[in-house]
Design a protein around this motif. Structure first.
Motif, short mmCIF file in Angstrom:
data_model
loop_
_atom_site.label_atom_id
_atom_site.label_comp_id
_atom_site.label_asym_id
_atom_site.label_seq_id
_atom_site.Cartn_x
_atom_site.Cartn_y
_atom_site.Cartn_z
N TRP A 1 0.82 -1.21 0.00
CA TRP A 1 0.00 0.00 0.00
C TRP A 1 0.86 1.26 0.00
O TRP A 1 0.38 2.33 -0.37
N LEU A 2 2.13 1.14 0.39
CA LEU A 2 3.02 2.31 0.37
C LEU A 2 3.35 2.75 -1.04
O LEU A 2 3.57 3.93 -1.30
N ALA A 3 3.40 1.79 -1.97
CA ALA A 3 3.77 2.11 -3.34
C ALA A 3 2.56 2.43 -4.20
O ALA A 3 2.71 2.91 -5.31
N GLY A 4 1.37 2.18 -3.70
CA GLY A 4 0.15 2.40 -4.48
C GLY A 4 -0.26 3.86 -4.48
O GLY A 4 0.29 4.70 -3.77
N PRO A 5 -1.26 4.16 -5.29
CA PRO A 5 -1.75 5.55 -5.35
C PRO A 5 -2.50 5.92 -4.07
O PRO A 5 -3.05 5.05 -3.39
N VAL A 6 -2.53 7.19 -3.76
CA VAL A 6 -3.24 7.67 -2.58
C VAL A 6 -4.73 7.65 -2.88
O VAL A 6 -5.17 8.16 -3.91
N ARG A 7 -5.49 7.07 -1.99
CA ARG A 7 -6.94 7.00 -2.15
C ARG A 7 -7.57 8.06 -1.26
O ARG A 7 -7.51 7.97 -0.04
N PRO A 8 -8.21 9.06 -1.86
CA PRO A 8 -8.77 10.16 -1.07
C PRO A 8 -9.84 9.71 -0.07
O PRO A 8 -9.93 10.25 1.02
N LEU A 9 -10.64 8.72 -0.43
CA LEU A 9 -11.67 8.25 0.49
C LEU A 9 -11.05 7.58 1.72
O LEU A 9 -11.56 7.72 2.83
N ARG A 10 -9.98 6.85 1.51
CA ARG A 10 -9.32 6.19 2.65
C ARG A 10 -8.68 7.23 3.57
O ARG A 10 -8.74 7.13 4.78
N VAL A 11 -8.07 8.26 2.99
CA VAL A 11 -7.48 9.34 3.80
C VAL A 11 -8.58 10.06 4.58
O VAL A 11 -8.42 10.38 5.76
N ALA A 12 -9.73 10.29 3.93
CA ALA A 12 -10.85 10.93 4.62
C ALA A 12 -11.39 10.04 5.74
O ALA A 12 -11.79 10.54 6.80
N ALA A 13 -11.39 8.73 5.52
CA ALA A 13 -11.85 7.82 6.57
C ALA A 13 -10.92 7.86 7.77
O ALA A 13 -11.38 7.88 8.93
N TYR A 14 -9.63 7.88 7.54
CA TYR A 14 -8.68 7.95 8.66
C TYR A 14 -8.78 9.28 9.39
O TYR A 14 -8.67 9.34 10.61
N ALA A 15 -8.99 10.37 8.65
CA ALA A 15 -9.18 11.68 9.29
C ALA A 15 -10.47 11.70 10.10
O ALA A 15 -10.52 12.26 11.20
N GLY A 16 -11.50 11.06 9.58
CA GLY A 16 -12.75 10.94 10.33
C GLY A 16 -12.59 10.14 11.60
O GLY A 16 -13.18 10.46 12.64
N LEU A 17 -11.80 9.07 11.54
CA LEU A 17 -11.54 8.28 12.75
C LEU A 17 -10.75 9.08 13.77
O LEU A 17 -10.96 8.94 14.98
N PHE A 18 -9.83 9.92 13.30
CA PHE A 18 -9.10 10.80 14.21
C PHE A 18 -10.06 11.74 14.93
O PHE A 18 -10.00 11.90 16.15
N LEU A 19 -10.98 12.34 14.17
CA LEU A 19 -11.95 13.26 14.77
C LEU A 19 -12.93 12.52 15.68
O LEU A 19 -13.30 13.04 16.74
N LEU A 20 -13.32 11.32 15.31
CA LEU A 20 -14.20 10.53 16.17
C LEU A 20 -13.49 10.16 17.47
O LEU A 20 -14.10 10.16 18.54
N GLY A 21 -12.19 9.88 17.41
CA GLY A 21 -11.42 9.64 18.61
C GLY A 21 -11.38 10.86 19.51
O GLY A 21 -11.46 10.76 20.73
N ALA A 22 -11.29 12.05 18.90
CA ALA A 22 -11.29 13.27 19.69
C ALA A 22 -12.64 13.49 20.36
O ALA A 22 -12.71 13.91 21.52
N VAL A 23 -13.72 13.18 19.66
CA VAL A 23 -15.06 13.34 20.24
C VAL A 23 -15.28 12.36 21.39
O VAL A 23 -15.77 12.74 22.47
#
Length: 136
Positions: free
Chosen positions: A10-32
């Motif tokens: 996955w390090l060599a693959g293209p960046v998937r914007p939905l996956r990045v948004a999901a991880y950012a959402g999990l970060f925010l959910l952890g903060a909540v």
């Protein structure tokens, strides 16, 4: 060098914007969840602490199951930990979200322990009985 589907592919693959948004959402959910748990654990001491730890465990376990990897747990755990540490610091006036006593300590250490436990859970077996171990 590993194959196309090997570890770290996955390090060599293209960046998937939905996956990045999901991880950012999990970060925010952890903060909540960290903010809510910080307030609840002190408000109703024995039951609130248990409720806060159960919500924390549900967040970490659910984010690991949703993303099917440890990075989901790490994202939600980092959001939770940053929030809890910021709230435990207090302000110069003396106000803070945490009271004195063992409850906040149990919440912080228990939450970190739950994060480590959920991040290191074994993955379920793949369909068809294929194992992920290379030595078999």
């Amino acid at each position: 060098m590993s194959g196309a589907g090997g570890p770290g592919a996955w390090l060599a693959g293209p960046v998937r914007p939905l996956r990045v948004a999901a991880y950012a959402g999990l970060f925010l959910l952890g903060a909540v969840v960290g903010t809510a748990g910080s307030l609840v654990q002190g408000a109703w001491f024995p039951g609130g602490l248990l409720l806060a730890l159960l919500a924390t465990a549900g967040l970490f376990l659910g984010s690991g199951r949703a993303t099917r990897n440890q990075l989901g747990v790490v994202c939600s755990a980092v959001g939770w930990l940053v929030t809890v540490l910021l709230l435990s610091g207090g302000r110069p006036e003396g106000d803070g979200a945490f009271s004195a006593g063992t409850g906040p300590v149990v919440y912080i250490i228990g939450g970190m322990t739950l994060a480590v436990m959920c991040a290191t859970l074994a993955k379920p077996a793949q369909p068809g009985g294929i194992t992920t171990r290379l030595d078999r």
